[in-house]
Design a protein around this motif. Sequence first.
Motif, PDB file in Angstrom:
ATOM      1  N   LEU A 147       0.827  -1.202   0.000  1.00  0.00           N
ATOM      2  CA  LEU A 147       0.000   0.000   0.000  1.00  0.00           C
ATOM      3  C   LEU A 147       0.863   1.254   0.000  1.00  0.00           C
ATOM      4  N   ARG A 148       1.947   1.229   0.751  1.00  0.00           N
ATOM      5  CA  ARG A 148       2.870   2.369   0.750  1.00  0.00           C
ATOM      6  C   ARG A 148       3.445   2.592  -0.654  1.00  0.00           C
ATOM      7  N   ASP A 149       3.826   1.485  -1.313  1.00  0.00           N
ATOM      8  CA  ASP A 149       4.418   1.597  -2.646  1.00  0.00           C
ATOM      9  C   ASP A 149       3.415   2.166  -3.640  1.00  0.00           C
ATOM     10  N   VAL A 150       2.171   1.735  -3.552  1.00  0.00           N
ATOM     11  CA  VAL A 150       1.143   2.244  -4.466  1.00  0.00           C
ATOM     12  C   VAL A 150       0.939   3.736  -4.253  1.00  0.00           C
ATOM     13  N   LEU A 151       0.866   4.152  -2.978  1.00  0.00           N
ATOM     14  CA  LEU A 151       0.655   5.568  -2.682  1.00  0.00           C
ATOM     15  C   LEU A 151       1.832   6.415  -3.156  1.00  0.00           C
ATOM     16  N   ARG A 152       3.042   5.895  -2.966  1.00  0.00           N
ATOM     17  CA  ARG A 152       4.209   6.661  -3.413  1.00  0.00           C
ATOM     18  C   ARG A 152       4.238   6.766  -4.935  1.00  0.00           C
ATOM     19  N   SER A 153       3.808   5.697  -5.611  1.00  0.00           N
ATOM     20  CA  SER A 153       3.769   5.743  -7.075  1.00  0.00           C
ATOM     21  C   SER A 153       2.751   6.756  -7.583  1.00  0.00           C
ATOM     22  N   LEU A 154       1.770   7.085  -6.738  1.00  0.00           N
ATOM     23  CA  LEU A 154       0.770   8.095  -7.099  1.00  0.00           C
ATOM     24  C   LEU A 154       1.181   9.490  -6.666  1.00  0.00           C
ATOM     25  N   ALA A 156       2.299  10.398  -3.444  1.00  0.00           N
ATOM     26  CA  ALA A 156       2.094  10.722  -2.030  1.00  0.00           C
ATOM     27  C   ALA A 156       3.438  10.697  -1.302  1.00  0.00           C
ATOM     28  N   ASN A 157       3.636  11.657  -0.417  1.00  0.00           N
ATOM     29  CA  ASN A 157       4.827  11.656   0.432  1.00  0.00           C
ATOM     30  C   ASN A 157       4.497  11.001   1.768  1.00  0.00           C
ATOM     31  N   GLN A 158       5.490  10.975   2.672  1.00  0.00           N
ATOM     32  CA  GLN A 158       5.301  10.309   3.964  1.00  0.00           C
ATOM     33  C   GLN A 158       4.182  10.963   4.771  1.00  0.00           C
ATOM     34  N   LEU A 159       4.108  12.293   4.723  1.00  0.00           N
ATOM     35  CA  LEU A 159       3.062  12.998   5.467  1.00  0.00           C
ATOM     36  C   LEU A 159       1.680  12.647   4.936  1.00  0.00           C
ATOM     37  N   ASP A 160       1.552  12.525   3.615  1.00  0.00           N
ATOM     38  CA  ASP A 160       0.264  12.143   3.028  1.00  0.00           C
ATOM     39  C   ASP A 160      -0.135  10.738   3.450  1.00  0.00           C
ATOM     40  N   ILE A 161       0.837   9.833   3.497  1.00  0.00           N
ATOM     41  CA  ILE A 161       0.546   8.448   3.878  1.00  0.00           C
ATOM     42  C   ILE A 161       0.069   8.394   5.324  1.00  0.00           C
ATOM     43  N   VAL A 162       0.753   9.136   6.198  1.00  0.00           N
ATOM     44  CA  VAL A 162       0.364   9.145   7.611  1.00  0.00           C
ATOM     45  C   VAL A 162      -1.004   9.775   7.784  1.00  0.00           C
ATOM     46  N   ARG A 163      -1.242  10.897   7.119  1.00  0.00           N
ATOM     47  CA  ARG A 163      -2.480  11.657   7.333  1.00  0.00           C
ATOM     48  C   ARG A 163      -3.697  10.974   6.725  1.00  0.00           C
ATOM     49  N   LYS A 164      -3.557  10.402   5.526  1.00  0.00           N
ATOM     50  CA  LYS A 164      -4.717   9.866   4.814  1.00  0.00           C
ATOM     51  C   LYS A 164      -4.937   8.366   5.036  1.00  0.00           C
ATOM     52  N   ILE A 165      -3.864   7.654   5.363  1.00  0.00           N
ATOM     53  CA  ILE A 165      -3.985   6.207   5.542  1.00  0.00           C
ATOM     54  C   ILE A 165      -3.644   5.785   6.965  1.00  0.00           C
ATOM     55  N   GLY A 166      -2.512   6.273   7.464  1.00  0.00           N
ATOM     56  CA  GLY A 166      -2.024   5.793   8.758  1.00  0.00           C
ATOM     57  C   GLY A 166      -2.944   6.143   9.915  1.00  0.00           C
TER      58      GLY A 166
END
Length: 256
Positions: A147-154, A156-166
């Motif tokens: 899931l992290r890899d998919v988001l980064r390919s779109l 998303a940075n680390q902050l986006d991953i934490v805020r929207k998914i984490g």
Amino acid sequence: MTRFERLGSVFLPVLLIFIWQAACVGFKIPSFVLPAPSEIAIALWDNLYIIWFHSSQTLLTTVIGFAVAVVFGALLGILVGSSRFAYSSLYPMLVGFNSVPKVAIVPILVVWFGIGTVPAILTAFMLSFFPIAVNVATGLATIEPELRDVLRSLGANQLDIVRKIGIPRSLPYLFASLKISITLAFVGSVISETLASNRGIGTLMTQASANFRVSLVFAGLVVIAAMGIAMYVIFAIIEKRMTAWAVRGTTFGVGG
């Protein structure tokens, strides 16, 4: 929750109280050793005002300490769960701090802040923030690598991953820790009140035990248990409303 489960949640406590009462009467156990439930109920009624006076202080210190623990624990959990460096450097310190008996810290808090409300709030905070931080960190650290890899390919940075998914993913972990931490916060408040306070359920129990009023001591225990259950149920209701997608079954009758 089925009707059978509802009946069971009421029947079992009533059965235990009946067995307790029957044992005290049948074996003629002195009240200063183990008071019967009827004697505890009488002590509650006869000392209603003084119990309210002390329990309101315990509830206040517990809620304040717990509120600070929620904010601090959640922020610390986000930091630890979203950064490998923070996890490797801070987590061992958290485990070490949590291993220290908080009853040994209360005298230090008394030296710093004096007896009363502040040591009780800090003790409640220290006992309750650790489960919150650990559970939030776990929710963030267990995001699937795919899931992290998919988001980064779109993009998303680390902050986006934490805020929207984490953070949304860690909500079930957070509420699970809140239901545990609120009971620990009550423990912390009572420990501090027992050792260094002039008001609170812990103080009431200490004074009652010194005068061999054991039924009043048990009345204090009943009040603490009742407040803990009430707060637990409140968070269970909030959990069901906010994370219905992750909640299974029911808790203390909370659920459909």
